[in-house]
Write an enzyme that holds these catalytic residues in place. Sequence first.
Site, PDB file in Angstrom:
ATOM      1  N   ALA A  87      -7.670  -9.377  -0.774  1.00 47.84           N
ATOM      2  CA  ALA A  87      -7.158 -10.367   0.175  1.00 47.84           C
ATOM      3  C   ALA A  87      -6.668  -9.729   1.471  1.00 47.84           C
ATOM      4  CB  ALA A  87      -6.033 -11.169  -0.474  1.00 47.84           C
TER       5      ALA A  87
ATOM      6  N   ARG B 257      -0.025  -0.241   8.131  1.00 49.60           N
ATOM      7  CA  ARG B 257       0.821  -1.352   8.573  1.00 49.60           C
ATOM      8  C   ARG B 257       1.383  -1.115   9.979  1.00 49.60           C
ATOM      9  NH1 ARG B 257       1.445  -4.762   4.382  1.00 49.60           N
ATOM     10  NH2 ARG B 257       1.149  -3.931   2.266  1.00 49.60           N
ATOM     11  N   LYS B 258       0.601  -0.436  10.794  1.00 47.61           N
ATOM     12  CA  LYS B 258       0.987  -0.184  12.182  1.00 47.61           C
ATOM     13  C   LYS B 258      -0.102  -0.639  13.151  1.00 47.61           C
ATOM     14  CE  LYS B 258       3.885   3.788  10.950  1.00 47.61           C
ATOM     15  NZ  LYS B 258       4.153   5.238  11.200  1.00 47.61           N
TER      16      LYS B 258
ATOM     17  N   TYR C 113      -9.958  -8.675   8.477  1.00 47.35           N
ATOM     18  CA  TYR C 113     -11.234  -8.961   9.135  1.00 47.35           C
ATOM     19  C   TYR C 113     -11.260 -10.369   9.727  1.00 47.35           C
ATOM     20  CZ  TYR C 113     -12.590  -4.792   6.530  1.00 47.35           C
ATOM     21  OH  TYR C 113     -12.652  -3.521   6.016  1.00 47.35           O
TER      22      TYR C 113
ATOM     23  N   VAL D 227      -7.456   4.539   6.934  1.00 48.22           N
ATOM     24  CA  VAL D 227      -6.223   4.835   7.654  1.00 48.22           C
ATOM     25  C   VAL D 227      -5.353   5.715   6.765  1.00 48.22           C
ATOM     26  CG1 VAL D 227      -4.101   3.854   8.620  1.00 48.22           C
ATOM     27  CG2 VAL D 227      -6.291   2.696   8.989  1.00 48.22           C
TER      28      VAL D 227
END
Length: 256
Positions: free
Chosen positions: A218, A186-187, A224, A180
């Site tokens: 983490a 964070r979208k 996932y 990304v």
Amino acid sequence: MGHLPQSLYSAAGPKFPYPGSSGLGVDQRKLTWSRFPVFLRCASTESLTSLTQNNAAEIELKYLVSQHGWDVRRLNRDDEDEIRRVSLVQAEAFHIPLALFDDFFFMFFQAEVLSALLYKLKNSPPDRYACLVAEQTSETETLSSSSVVGVVDVTAQTESSVLRYFPGVEEYLYVSGLAVSKSQRRKKMASTLLKACDVLCYLWGFKLLALRAYEDDAAARNLYSNAGYSVVETDPLWTSTWIGRKRRVLMSKRFS
């Protein structure tokens, strides 16, 4: 079946440079068009089984998934600029900055990523490999290749090291190269790309998705897990003693 632009056709077959990692900025160290492309506006509780009722109406629609302001579709094999844009998004996500000559080494790294992408596009059957791209939903503007800001690879595999955990399963789809653009993180784009992998798995008739992540990443593992993946195995402890080698976890998602 689509074809690659002639100017990009002669690609060697390098080893893909980032097995088992995600390009989400957390830790930087797996159809031509499908016969059944799907436009799916997903709610968090929506299941893939609902697709069986809508295939006839969705056959001519372009996107696999549209949610959270993102549209996900297959890479346009005929668009040279889009292919290069995808390689740039992945290279920026997985490149490890160096103190000296970073621009120089990044140029070669991007060339390696591009070469690997071209090799897979040229040599993989269209129902065994797909490069999925994400772009921002727009109802008023014509989107160009520069609008691609996320990417993930999906490849049909038969590795025994994975299949030994799933008796009766002969092959699976491997998810890799999830990347990304930094400005778009964070979208929920990564979640949307993973949802598109689910849809592709359904369309191709597979029952199992698998991927690898670093054990200490983490954020990626949480991503996932939230998408329905669970840990199947972890690399042995002795692998962490290798220079430059980090332990990974194998994660899977199975459909009934």
